[in-house]
Write a protein that holds these residues in place. Structure first.
Motif, PDB file in Angstrom:
ATOM      1  N   ASP A  88       0.873  -1.166   0.000  1.00  0.00           N
ATOM      2  CA  ASP A  88       0.000   0.000   0.000  1.00  0.00           C
ATOM      3  C   ASP A  88       0.914   1.222   0.000  1.00  0.00           C
ATOM      4  OD1 ASP A  88      -1.730   2.131   0.886  1.00  0.00           O
ATOM      5  OD2 ASP A  88      -3.144   0.578   1.489  1.00  0.00           O
ATOM      6  N   TRP A  89       0.547   2.276  -0.718  1.00  0.00           N
ATOM      7  CA  TRP A  89       1.391   3.463  -0.772  1.00  0.00           C
ATOM      8  C   TRP A  89       1.654   4.054   0.607  1.00  0.00           C
ATOM      9  CZ3 TRP A  89       4.370   4.047  -4.659  1.00  0.00           C
ATOM     10  CH2 TRP A  89       3.971   3.674  -5.945  1.00  0.00           C
ATOM     11  N   LYS A  90       0.692   3.841   1.524  1.00  0.00           N
ATOM     12  CA  LYS A  90       0.864   4.381   2.893  1.00  0.00           C
ATOM     13  C   LYS A  90       2.101   3.788   3.576  1.00  0.00           C
ATOM     14  CE  LYS A  90      -3.957   4.746   4.421  1.00  0.00           C
ATOM     15  NZ  LYS A  90      -4.593   3.834   3.566  1.00  0.00           N
ATOM     16  N   GLN A  91       2.505   2.585   3.131  1.00  0.00           N
ATOM     17  CA  GLN A  91       3.664   1.927   3.749  1.00  0.00           C
ATOM     18  C   GLN A  91       4.984   2.585   3.345  1.00  0.00           C
ATOM     19  OE1 GLN A  91       2.323  -1.995   2.120  1.00  0.00           O
ATOM     20  NE2 GLN A  91       2.985  -2.770   4.104  1.00  0.00           N
ATOM     21  N   LEU A  92       4.956   3.320   2.233  1.00  0.00           N
ATOM     22  CA  LEU A  92       6.197   3.917   1.721  1.00  0.00           C
ATOM     23  C   LEU A  92       6.453   5.257   2.400  1.00  0.00           C
ATOM     24  CD1 LEU A  92       8.540   3.760  -0.336  1.00  0.00           C
ATOM     25  CD2 LEU A  92       7.047   4.912  -1.987  1.00  0.00           C
ATOM     26  N   LYS A  93       7.511   5.320   3.181  1.00  0.00           N
ATOM     27  CA  LYS A  93       7.836   6.537   3.944  1.00  0.00           C
ATOM     28  C   LYS A  93       8.827   7.407   3.153  1.00  0.00           C
ATOM     29  CE  LYS A  93       5.621   4.816   7.569  1.00  0.00           C
ATOM     30  NZ  LYS A  93       4.974   3.694   6.889  1.00  0.00           N
ATOM     31  N   MET A  94       8.764   8.691   3.410  1.00  0.00           N
ATOM     32  CA  MET A  94       9.673   9.630   2.728  1.00  0.00           C
ATOM     33  C   MET A  94      11.134   9.242   2.949  1.00  0.00           C
ATOM     34  SD  MET A  94      10.109  11.994   0.706  1.00  0.00           S
ATOM     35  CE  MET A  94       8.656  12.946   0.370  1.00  0.00           C
ATOM     36  N   GLY A  95      11.459   8.809   4.178  1.00  0.00           N
ATOM     37  CA  GLY A  95      12.839   8.424   4.498  1.00  0.00           C
ATOM     38  C   GLY A  95      13.315   7.252   3.659  1.00  0.00           C
ATOM     39  N   GLN A  96      12.405   6.318   3.330  1.00  0.00           N
ATOM     40  CA  GLN A  96      12.770   5.145   2.524  1.00  0.00           C
ATOM     41  C   GLN A  96      13.075   5.573   1.084  1.00  0.00           C
ATOM     42  OE1 GLN A  96       9.191   2.947   3.332  1.00  0.00           O
ATOM     43  NE2 GLN A  96      10.025   1.990   5.176  1.00  0.00           N
ATOM     44  N   LYS A  97      12.276   6.511   0.576  1.00  0.00           N
ATOM     45  CA  LYS A  97      12.515   7.018  -0.782  1.00  0.00           C
ATOM     46  C   LYS A  97      13.857   7.760  -0.850  1.00  0.00           C
ATOM     47  CE  LYS A  97       8.894   9.036  -2.916  1.00  0.00           C
ATOM     48  NZ  LYS A  97       7.546   9.660  -3.096  1.00  0.00           N
ATOM     49  N   THR A  98      14.102   8.585   0.168  1.00  0.00           N
ATOM     50  CA  THR A  98      15.355   9.349   0.218  1.00  0.00           C
ATOM     51  C   THR A  98      16.550   8.404   0.293  1.00  0.00           C
ATOM     52  OG1 THR A  98      14.158  11.073   1.389  1.00  0.00           O
ATOM     53  CG2 THR A  98      16.551  11.214   1.451  1.00  0.00           C
ATOM     54  N   PHE A  99      16.439   7.375   1.143  1.00  0.00           N
ATOM     55  CA  PHE A  99      17.502   6.376   1.315  1.00  0.00           C
ATOM     56  C   PHE A  99      17.846   5.731  -0.031  1.00  0.00           C
ATOM     57  CE2 PHE A  99      18.409   1.768   2.151  1.00  0.00           C
ATOM     58  CZ  PHE A  99      19.659   1.918   2.737  1.00  0.00           C
ATOM     59  N   LEU A 100      16.812   5.324  -0.778  1.00  0.00           N
ATOM     60  CA  LEU A 100      17.022   4.653  -2.063  1.00  0.00           C
ATOM     61  C   LEU A 100      17.654   5.613  -3.079  1.00  0.00           C
ATOM     62  CD1 LEU A 100      16.621   2.190  -3.922  1.00  0.00           C
ATOM     63  CD2 LEU A 100      14.281   2.966  -4.348  1.00  0.00           C
ATOM     64  N   LYS A 101      17.127   6.817  -3.140  1.00  0.00           N
ATOM     65  CA  LYS A 101      17.628   7.816  -4.100  1.00  0.00           C
ATOM     66  C   LYS A 101      19.098   8.162  -3.803  1.00  0.00           C
ATOM     67  CE  LYS A 101      16.039  12.167  -6.204  1.00  0.00           C
ATOM     68  NZ  LYS A 101      17.285  12.758  -6.592  1.00  0.00           N
ATOM     69  N   GLU A 102      19.396   8.374  -2.521  1.00  0.00           N
ATOM     70  CA  GLU A 102      20.763   8.768  -2.159  1.00  0.00           C
ATOM     71  C   GLU A 102      21.767   7.648  -2.419  1.00  0.00           C
ATOM     72  OE1 GLU A 102      20.509  10.281   1.844  1.00  0.00           O
ATOM     73  OE2 GLU A 102      19.768  12.244   1.171  1.00  0.00           O
ATOM     74  N   LEU A 103      21.383   6.405  -2.097  1.00  0.00           N
ATOM     75  CA  LEU A 103      22.277   5.264  -2.375  1.00  0.00           C
ATOM     76  C   LEU A 103      22.541   5.152  -3.857  1.00  0.00           C
ATOM     77  CD1 LEU A 103      21.281   2.081  -0.311  1.00  0.00           C
ATOM     78  CD2 LEU A 103      23.236   3.565  -0.001  1.00  0.00           C
ATOM     79  N   THR A 104      21.467   5.323  -4.662  1.00  0.00           N
ATOM     80  CA  THR A 104      21.570   5.188  -6.113  1.00  0.00           C
ATOM     81  C   THR A 104      22.543   6.219  -6.678  1.00  0.00           C
ATOM     82  OG1 THR A 104      19.263   4.421  -6.099  1.00  0.00           O
ATOM     83  CG2 THR A 104      20.181   5.023  -8.228  1.00  0.00           C
ATOM     84  N   GLU A 105      22.470   7.439  -6.156  1.00  0.00           N
ATOM     85  CA  GLU A 105      23.385   8.492  -6.625  1.00  0.00           C
ATOM     86  C   GLU A 105      24.798   8.256  -6.114  1.00  0.00           C
ATOM     87  OE1 GLU A 105      21.350  11.952  -5.182  1.00  0.00           O
ATOM     88  OE2 GLU A 105      19.905  11.958  -6.836  1.00  0.00           O
ATOM     89  N   LYS A 106      24.880   7.859  -4.833  1.00  0.00           N
ATOM     90  CA  LYS A 106      26.195   7.669  -4.174  1.00  0.00           C
ATOM     91  C   LYS A 106      27.033   6.630  -4.912  1.00  0.00           C
ATOM     92  CE  LYS A 106      27.900   6.121   0.389  1.00  0.00           C
ATOM     93  NZ  LYS A 106      27.455   5.762   1.747  1.00  0.00           N
ATOM     94  N   TYR A 107      26.364   5.558  -5.397  1.00  0.00           N
ATOM     95  CA  TYR A 107      27.114   4.463  -6.030  1.00  0.00           C
ATOM     96  C   TYR A 107      26.971   4.459  -7.565  1.00  0.00           C
ATOM     97  CZ  TYR A 107      27.915   2.936  -1.290  1.00  0.00           C
ATOM     98  OH  TYR A 107      28.316   2.879   0.020  1.00  0.00           O
ATOM     99  N   ASN A 108      26.636   5.623  -8.118  1.00  0.00           N
ATOM    100  CA  ASN A 108      26.652   5.791  -9.565  1.00  0.00           C
ATOM    101  C   ASN A 108      25.781   4.789 -10.298  1.00  0.00           C
ATOM    102  OD1 ASN A 108      27.439   6.860 -12.048  1.00  0.00           O
ATOM    103  ND2 ASN A 108      29.178   5.448 -12.219  1.00  0.00           N
ATOM    104  N   ARG A 109      24.594   4.565  -9.764  1.00  0.00           N
ATOM    105  CA  ARG A 109      23.649   3.674 -10.448  1.00  0.00           C
ATOM    106  C   ARG A 109      22.732   4.458 -11.383  1.00  0.00           C
ATOM    107  NH1 ARG A 109      25.048  -1.684 -10.270  1.00  0.00           N
ATOM    108  NH2 ARG A 109      25.893  -2.161  -8.242  1.00  0.00           N
TER     109      ARG A 109
END
Length: 494
Positions: free
Chosen positions: A473-494
């Motif tokens: 459910d979209w309610k399960q997706l927290k802003m912090g989880q999105k930020t975590f994924l986005k930052e990791l993706t940028e950090k490791y050049n994905r």
């Protein structure tokens, strides 16, 4: 230019929405938006076919057809094929689990209403598109539509128990049943027309947003499928069209008696005589459906575990050579580069590695398998080469949080050399290990982004019930989880 990329594993059925099951409608496009927002380039799904008993997408009535339950009804309202009133009775389905039978019982009658309106009022508006679809897909669609209509007529029994005229596909039998069930056959064609129209619209949307779709091709097809009924000569069957040999894997670390899947195995010499035409059609079809294709049980293209049908376990089988080298060489000669991922999990021989490497295909690494031995474990990131796809877990694994919670004592010691802190912190570190690794591609199941436990597992191999139903459910997706994924993706050049 870097080839590094990452993505999310989530099957269409797991998407949110009010139809009780994920569909190809606006929630699927919203998921593409989420992928774009967090810098993901891939969306991996499971096979899209119409599921049989057990609801496994790996046991479908066709290797080509789409699952009618994934059709989005609100899109049909927009096209005038349904009215809002048709959806008023929408049942109050669970947001957390797919109740496959209940949904089918509700959805098929609604699709029948759409078909009636199509026939009686709207045919002209769809005429060109519809006939083009029938023309393009007739080579598999006509057999499939007749197969499904006959399955309904015979009360869903397996096709090898049908009347001989139809079972053996005698001309008289095919014509008689085709005439008798003409309307149901047309309904089945129409439903596939809707499915593919919606699928290609979703894929276009994904591609326009720089997201590629990774599809999944099971090596074997279900014994109760239109594929086998309409191509009996390319499988090892007896004169009654019953399998003589079935597929599986021998005893290993995971199972003392091996796994017996029950699928009929291919007659590779006969496939060769036919110049691998069925496989060529299947691979081309899937490459038209998806941007990349994962070949499930890839090792079965080198040699496969063949078990006599009368055996009760997989113990007394034997390895039989397959002709995967010839078959892959042929497809390569037709299209050049092979956009496949080789699912090479389990016990793999040098011959299988050689086959994969010859065609320059990436294999798979799974972090949940990385801590069973020592620092030399091939699934640990410091031992990878680039040509791999790394996963925290697959649809057959526990969620990573569930796995951390239940990890075996002897694995814990090695795991703790790499991660530490609370279970949630350890999960984040495992996800980071995947995304940071040298593997060209990293895929994380949506459950691991949402930090979900064992209750959100998709499938437990070897169990027949209670699988495949998980939804988020979209309610399960927290802003912090999105930020975590986005930052990791940028950090490791994905």
């Amino acid at each position: 230019m870097s080839n590094r990329k990452s993505g999310i594993l989530l099957h269409i059925t797991s998407l949110p929405g009010r139809e009780g099951i994920g569909t190809l409608g606006k929630e699927a496009k919203r998921f593409v938006d989420f992928l774009t927002e967090t810098g993901q380039k891939l969306w991996q799904i499971l096979p899209l076919g119409p599921v049989g008993s057990g609801n496994s997408p790996y046991q479908c009535f066709s290797a080509f057809a789409g699952n009618p339950m994934l059709i989005d009804l609100e899109l049909l309202v927009e096209q005038g094929l349904l009215s809002e009133g048709n959806l008023e009775q929408i049942a109050k389905f669970s947001k957390k689990q797919v109740d496959f039978e209940k949904i089918a019982g509700w959805k098929y009658p609604v699709l029948k209403k759409a078909f009636k309106r199509f026939q009686e009022e709207l045919f002209e508006g769809f005429r060109n598109e519809y006939y083009h679809f029938l023309d393009e897909h007739g080579w598999w669609l006509n057999d499939y539509a007749l197969f499904m209509a006959a399955k309904e007529k015979y009360g869903d029994i397996i096709w090898s128990d049908w009347d001989d005229d139809l079972k053996y596909r005698r001309e008289t039998g095919l014509q008689q049943v085709g005439k008798e069930l003409a309307n149901e056959v047309d309904f089945q064609r129409f439903v596939q027309f809707l499915f593919f129209m919606q699928w290609h619209s979703l894929k276009r949307y994904a591609n326009e947003n720089n997201v590629k779709i990774v599809g999944d091709v099971p090596l074997y097809v279900s014994g109760d499928s239109s594929d086998i009924w309409s191509n009996t000569d390319i499988f090892l069957l007896d004169e009654k069209l019953e399998p003589t040999q079935i597929g599986g894997v021998p005893p290993d670390y995971f199972s003392e008696t091996g796994q017996l899947w029950g699928n009929p195995v291919f007659d590779w010499p006969r496939l060769k005589e036919r110049n691998y035409d069925w496989w060529m059609a299947r691979l081309h079809f899937n490459l038209n459906m998806f941007d990349l294709v994962r070949i499930d049980h890839f090792r079965g293209l080198e040699s496969y575990w063949s078990v006599p049908v009368e055996e009760e376990t997989a113990m007394n089988g034997k390895w039989v050579p397959a002709y995967g080298y010839e078959m892959l060489s042929l497809i390569k000669s037709q299209i050049g580069y092979l956009p496949f991922i080789a699912e090479d999990l389990g016990i793999i021989t040098t011959e299988v590695d050689r086959l994969r490497e010859h065609f320059d295909l990436p294999g798979m690494k799974v972090l949940q398998f990385a801590f069973t031995t020592d620092a030399a474990n091939k699934d640990l990131p410091h031992n990878y080469e680039k040509k791999f796809v790394v996963y925290t877990g697959t649809h057959d694994n526990n969620t990573t949080l569930g796995w951390i919670d239940e990890v075996e004592e002897d694995e814990k010691d090695l795991l703790w050399k790499y991660v530490s802190g609370t279970d949630k912190k350890m999960l984040e570190q495992v996800v980071e290990m995947a995304i940071a690794s040298v593997a060209e591609t990293a895929i994380v199941p949506m459950q691991d982004i949402l930090e979900l436990d064992t209750n959100s597992r998709m499938n437990t191999p070897g169990t027949a019930t209670g699988n495949w139903g998980w939804r988020f459910d979209w309610k399960q997706l927290k802003m912090g989880q999105k930020t975590f994924l986005k930052e990791l993706t940028e950090k490791y050049n994905r």
